[in-house]
Design a protein around this motif. Structure first.
Motif, PDB file in Angstrom:
ATOM      1  N   THR A  17      15.221   2.779   3.222  1.00  0.00           N
ATOM      2  CA  THR A  17      15.812   3.136   2.859  1.00  0.00           C
ATOM      3  C   THR A  17      15.960   2.707   1.445  1.00  0.00           C
ATOM      4  OG1 THR A  17      18.063   1.611   3.461  1.00  0.00           O
ATOM      5  CG2 THR A  17      17.696   3.867   5.145  1.00  0.00           C
ATOM      6  N   HIS A  18      15.717   2.065   1.498  1.00  0.00           N
ATOM      7  CA  HIS A  18      15.950   1.193   0.139  1.00  0.00           C
ATOM      8  C   HIS A  18      14.626   2.228  -0.491  1.00  0.00           C
ATOM      9  CE1 HIS A  18      19.112  -1.499   0.770  1.00  0.00           C
ATOM     10  NE2 HIS A  18      18.910  -1.469  -0.933  1.00  0.00           N
ATOM     11  N   MET A  19      13.593   1.888   0.317  1.00  0.00           N
ATOM     12  CA  MET A  19      11.905   2.950  -0.422  1.00  0.00           C
ATOM     13  C   MET A  19      12.825   4.731  -0.882  1.00  0.00           C
ATOM     14  SD  MET A  19       9.288   0.967   1.533  1.00  0.00           S
ATOM     15  CE  MET A  19       8.492   2.143   1.111  1.00  0.00           C
ATOM     16  N   MET A  20      13.222   5.033   0.335  1.00  0.00           N
ATOM     17  CA  MET A  20      13.506   6.813  -0.068  1.00  0.00           C
ATOM     18  C   MET A  20      14.487   7.096  -1.227  1.00  0.00           C
ATOM     19  SD  MET A  20      12.683   9.553   1.050  1.00  0.00           S
ATOM     20  CE  MET A  20      12.672   9.582   2.979  1.00  0.00           C
ATOM     21  N   ALA A  21      15.162   5.741  -1.471  1.00  0.00           N
ATOM     22  CA  ALA A  21      16.400   6.302  -2.651  1.00  0.00           C
ATOM     23  C   ALA A  21      15.727   6.156  -3.678  1.00  0.00           C
ATOM     24  CB  ALA A  21      17.701   4.722  -1.863  1.00  0.00           C
ATOM     25  N   PHE A  22      14.835   4.911  -3.998  1.00  0.00           N
ATOM     26  CA  PHE A  22      13.976   4.721  -5.051  1.00  0.00           C
ATOM     27  C   PHE A  22      13.435   6.266  -5.096  1.00  0.00           C
ATOM     28  CE2 PHE A  22      13.975   0.239  -4.013  1.00  0.00           C
ATOM     29  CZ  PHE A  22      15.443  -0.051  -4.409  1.00  0.00           C
ATOM     30  N   TYR A  23      12.489   6.516  -4.321  1.00  0.00           N
ATOM     31  CA  TYR A  23      11.774   7.384  -4.763  1.00  0.00           C
ATOM     32  C   TYR A  23      12.928   8.897  -5.148  1.00  0.00           C
ATOM     33  CZ  TYR A  23       8.666  11.364  -3.293  1.00  0.00           C
ATOM     34  OH  TYR A  23       8.030  12.599  -3.526  1.00  0.00           O
ATOM     35  N   LEU A  24      14.008   9.195  -4.054  1.00  0.00           N
ATOM     36  CA  LEU A  24      14.461  10.587  -4.159  1.00  0.00           C
ATOM     37  C   LEU A  24      14.970  10.027  -5.704  1.00  0.00           C
ATOM     38  CD1 LEU A  24      17.027  10.860  -1.043  1.00  0.00           C
ATOM     39  CD2 LEU A  24      14.993  12.309  -1.450  1.00  0.00           C
ATOM     40  N   GLU A  25      15.676   9.124  -6.793  1.00  0.00           N
ATOM     41  CA  GLU A  25      15.885   9.046  -7.478  1.00  0.00           C
ATOM     42  C   GLU A  25      14.544   9.276  -8.788  1.00  0.00           C
ATOM     43  OE1 GLU A  25      17.276   4.456  -7.522  1.00  0.00           O
ATOM     44  OE2 GLU A  25      19.629   5.563  -6.583  1.00  0.00           O
ATOM     45  N   GLU A  26      13.550   8.663  -8.769  1.00  0.00           N
ATOM     46  CA  GLU A  26      12.609   9.161  -9.126  1.00  0.00           C
ATOM     47  C   GLU A  26      12.079  10.472  -9.343  1.00  0.00           C
ATOM     48  OE1 GLU A  26       8.016   7.070  -8.767  1.00  0.00           O
ATOM     49  OE2 GLU A  26       8.582   8.320  -7.752  1.00  0.00           O
ATOM     50  N   LYS A  27      13.016  11.075  -8.666  1.00  0.00           N
ATOM     51  CA  LYS A  27      12.606  12.666  -8.458  1.00  0.00           C
ATOM     52  C   LYS A  27      13.049  13.354  -9.268  1.00  0.00           C
ATOM     53  CE  LYS A  27       8.609  12.415  -7.005  1.00  0.00           C
ATOM     54  NZ  LYS A  27       7.148  12.637  -7.681  1.00  0.00           N
ATOM     55  N   GLY A  77       1.119  -1.354   0.076  1.00  0.00           N
ATOM     56  CA  GLY A  77       0.013   0.052  -0.219  1.00  0.00           C
ATOM     57  C   GLY A  77       1.130   0.931   0.137  1.00  0.00           C
ATOM     58  N   VAL A  78       1.748   1.005   0.896  1.00  0.00           N
ATOM     59  CA  VAL A  78       2.604   2.557   0.997  1.00  0.00           C
ATOM     60  C   VAL A  78       3.651   2.186  -0.240  1.00  0.00           C
ATOM     61  CG1 VAL A  78       4.993   3.074   2.374  1.00  0.00           C
ATOM     62  CG2 VAL A  78       3.239   2.674   3.559  1.00  0.00           C
ATOM     63  N   ILE A  79       3.735   1.398  -1.454  1.00  0.00           N
ATOM     64  CA  ILE A  79       4.597   1.681  -2.271  1.00  0.00           C
ATOM     65  C   ILE A  79       3.711   2.124  -3.428  1.00  0.00           C
ATOM     66  CG2 ILE A  79       5.871  -0.043  -4.368  1.00  0.00           C
ATOM     67  CD1 ILE A  79       7.178  -1.227  -1.864  1.00  0.00           C
ATOM     68  N   ALA A  80       2.447   1.313  -3.410  1.00  0.00           N
ATOM     69  CA  ALA A  80       1.525   2.259  -4.523  1.00  0.00           C
ATOM     70  C   ALA A  80       1.202   3.236  -4.100  1.00  0.00           C
ATOM     71  CB  ALA A  80      -0.122   0.902  -4.565  1.00  0.00           C
ATOM     72  N   GLU A  81       1.339   4.314  -3.130  1.00  0.00           N
ATOM     73  CA  GLU A  81       0.900   5.717  -2.837  1.00  0.00           C
ATOM     74  C   GLU A  81       2.137   6.442  -3.053  1.00  0.00           C
ATOM     75  OE1 GLU A  81      -0.417   8.435   0.651  1.00  0.00           O
ATOM     76  OE2 GLU A  81      -1.415   5.954   1.051  1.00  0.00           O
ATOM     77  N   LEU A  82       3.879   6.364  -2.715  1.00  0.00           N
ATOM     78  CA  LEU A  82       4.068   6.667  -2.525  1.00  0.00           C
ATOM     79  C   LEU A  82       4.826   7.167  -3.841  1.00  0.00           C
ATOM     80  CD1 LEU A  82       6.768   7.927  -1.269  1.00  0.00           C
ATOM     81  CD2 LEU A  82       7.668   5.433  -0.856  1.00  0.00           C
ATOM     82  N   TYR A  83       5.102   5.800  -4.758  1.00  0.00           N
ATOM     83  CA  TYR A  83       5.836   6.472  -5.907  1.00  0.00           C
ATOM     84  C   TYR A  83       4.717   6.603  -7.278  1.00  0.00           C
ATOM     85  CZ  TYR A  83       9.412   3.818  -3.564  1.00  0.00           C
ATOM     86  OH  TYR A  83      10.283   4.037  -2.544  1.00  0.00           O
ATOM     87  N   SER A  84       5.130   7.467  -8.266  1.00  0.00           N
ATOM     88  CA  SER A  84       4.454   7.846  -9.125  1.00  0.00           C
ATOM     89  C   SER A  84       4.242   7.704 -10.579  1.00  0.00           C
ATOM     90  CB  SER A  84       4.784   9.450  -9.422  1.00  0.00           C
ATOM     91  OG  SER A  84       5.990  10.168  -9.746  1.00  0.00           O
ATOM     92  N   THR A  85       5.353   6.431 -10.477  1.00  0.00           N
ATOM     93  CA  THR A  85       6.458   5.874 -12.187  1.00  0.00           C
ATOM     94  C   THR A  85       5.849   4.558 -11.731  1.00  0.00           C
ATOM     95  OG1 THR A  85       8.239   5.809 -11.894  1.00  0.00           O
ATOM     96  CG2 THR A  85       7.041   7.884 -12.969  1.00  0.00           C
ATOM     97  N   ALA A  86       5.229   3.888 -12.856  1.00  0.00           N
ATOM     98  CA  ALA A  86       5.969   2.210 -12.631  1.00  0.00           C
ATOM     99  C   ALA A  86       7.285   1.563 -12.128  1.00  0.00           C
ATOM    100  CB  ALA A  86       4.423   1.455 -13.693  1.00  0.00           C
ATOM    101  N   GLU A  87       7.985   2.247 -13.461  1.00  0.00           N
ATOM    102  CA  GLU A  87       8.883   1.253 -12.793  1.00  0.00           C
ATOM    103  C   GLU A  87       9.244   1.327 -11.974  1.00  0.00           C
ATOM    104  OE1 GLU A  87      13.722   2.606 -14.787  1.00  0.00           O
ATOM    105  OE2 GLU A  87      12.130   4.063 -15.691  1.00  0.00           O
ATOM    106  N   ALA A  88       9.403   3.370 -10.619  1.00  0.00           N
ATOM    107  CA  ALA A  88      10.043   2.822  -9.323  1.00  0.00           C
ATOM    108  C   ALA A  88       9.065   2.113  -8.866  1.00  0.00           C
ATOM    109  CB  ALA A  88       9.642   4.503  -9.176  1.00  0.00           C
ATOM    110  N   ARG A  89       7.534   2.427  -8.883  1.00  0.00           N
ATOM    111  CA  ARG A  89       7.283   0.774  -8.195  1.00  0.00           C
ATOM    112  C   ARG A  89       7.695  -0.306  -8.123  1.00  0.00           C
ATOM    113  NH1 ARG A  89       2.639   4.488  -9.429  1.00  0.00           N
ATOM    114  NH2 ARG A  89       2.353   3.395 -11.626  1.00  0.00           N
ATOM    115  N   ASP A  90       8.080  -0.537  -9.796  1.00  0.00           N
ATOM    116  CA  ASP A  90       8.357  -1.595  -9.878  1.00  0.00           C
ATOM    117  C   ASP A  90       9.425  -1.783  -9.068  1.00  0.00           C
ATOM    118  OD1 ASP A  90       5.920  -2.844 -11.155  1.00  0.00           O
ATOM    119  OD2 ASP A  90       7.120  -2.413 -12.965  1.00  0.00           O
ATOM    120  N   LYS A  91       9.666  -1.155  -9.155  1.00  0.00           N
ATOM    121  CA  LYS A  91      11.669  -1.290  -8.538  1.00  0.00           C
ATOM    122  C   LYS A  91      11.555  -1.871  -6.747  1.00  0.00           C
ATOM    123  CE  LYS A  91      16.288   0.408  -8.468  1.00  0.00           C
ATOM    124  NZ  LYS A  91      16.943   1.876  -8.987  1.00  0.00           N
TER     125      LYS A  91
END
Length: 189
Positions: free
Chosen positions: A124-134, A73-87
């Motif tokens: 930390t991984h989720m935050m890193a993926f989010y920052l990379e997405e941005k 649920g958090v992942i679905a809400e956090l990321y705006s791209t399918a690529e970041a969500r999938d990662k």
């Protein structure tokens, strides 16, 4: 270098993670960010460990599944791209699959510590993926690469200084470093 530490409540939801991301990217100077596990995660991981220690595999699996659903649920809400969500989902699935492997083994305090540390790795991984997405340049530094306690259970400052200095030298242009709280090596590692 600025150092910022965020506890579990600060990264407890997708919205709070986004808020932390805004704070750590405003600094304008190299920043070292330490994150805890998302709120409630450590308690769930301790519960899983207790179930496994008491050989209640069914209770452990139910708690693992409940925690994995929370992260979906958090992942679905956090990321705006399918690529970041999938990662992020692939990483989280790997963590929960890893935790499930402990339902088939002899379970000791060593395994319990491994399981409980997974919460910080997830955040930390989720935050890193989010920052990379941005589009934010971030360097994830695993705490086990530089954090260690001594025989008295205190930080081994010599070891930490040596290892962290070497790690930071590998990434001198990184504007943002991200690592885990709570996780460290023991004096015998």
């Amino acid at each position: 270098m600025k150092v910022m530490k965020f506890g579990g409540t600060s990264v407890g939801t997708a919205e709070r993670m986004k808020g932390v991301a805004k704070l750590v990217t405003r600094s304008g100077e190299p920043t070292f960010v330490v994150l805890s596990a998302m709120s409630g995660t450590t308690n769930s991981l301790v519960e899983i460990s207790d179930y496994l220690f008491n050989r209640n595999v069914e209770g452990a699996r139910e708690t693992i599944d409940r925690l994995a659903a929370k992260y979906r649920g958090v992942i679905a809400e956090l990321y705006s791209t399918a690529e970041a969500r999938d990662k992020a989902q692939k990483y989280a699935d790997g963590v929960f699959d890893y935790i499930k492997t402990f339902t088939k083994k002899l379970f000791t305090q060593v395994e319990s510590k491994i399981i409980v540390g997974q919460g910080e790795l997830l955040s930390t991984h989720m935050m890193a993926f989010y920052l990379e997405e941005k589009g934010v340049a971030v360097q994830l530094l695993p705490a086990l690469d530089f954090m260690k306690i001594d025989v008295q259970g205190e930080p081994d400052t010599e070891y930490i200084r040596e290892k962290l200095t070497a790690l930071l030298a590998k990434y001198p242009k990184a504007p943002l470093y991200l690592t885990q709280g709570f996780i460290c090596r023991n004096p015998h590692d």
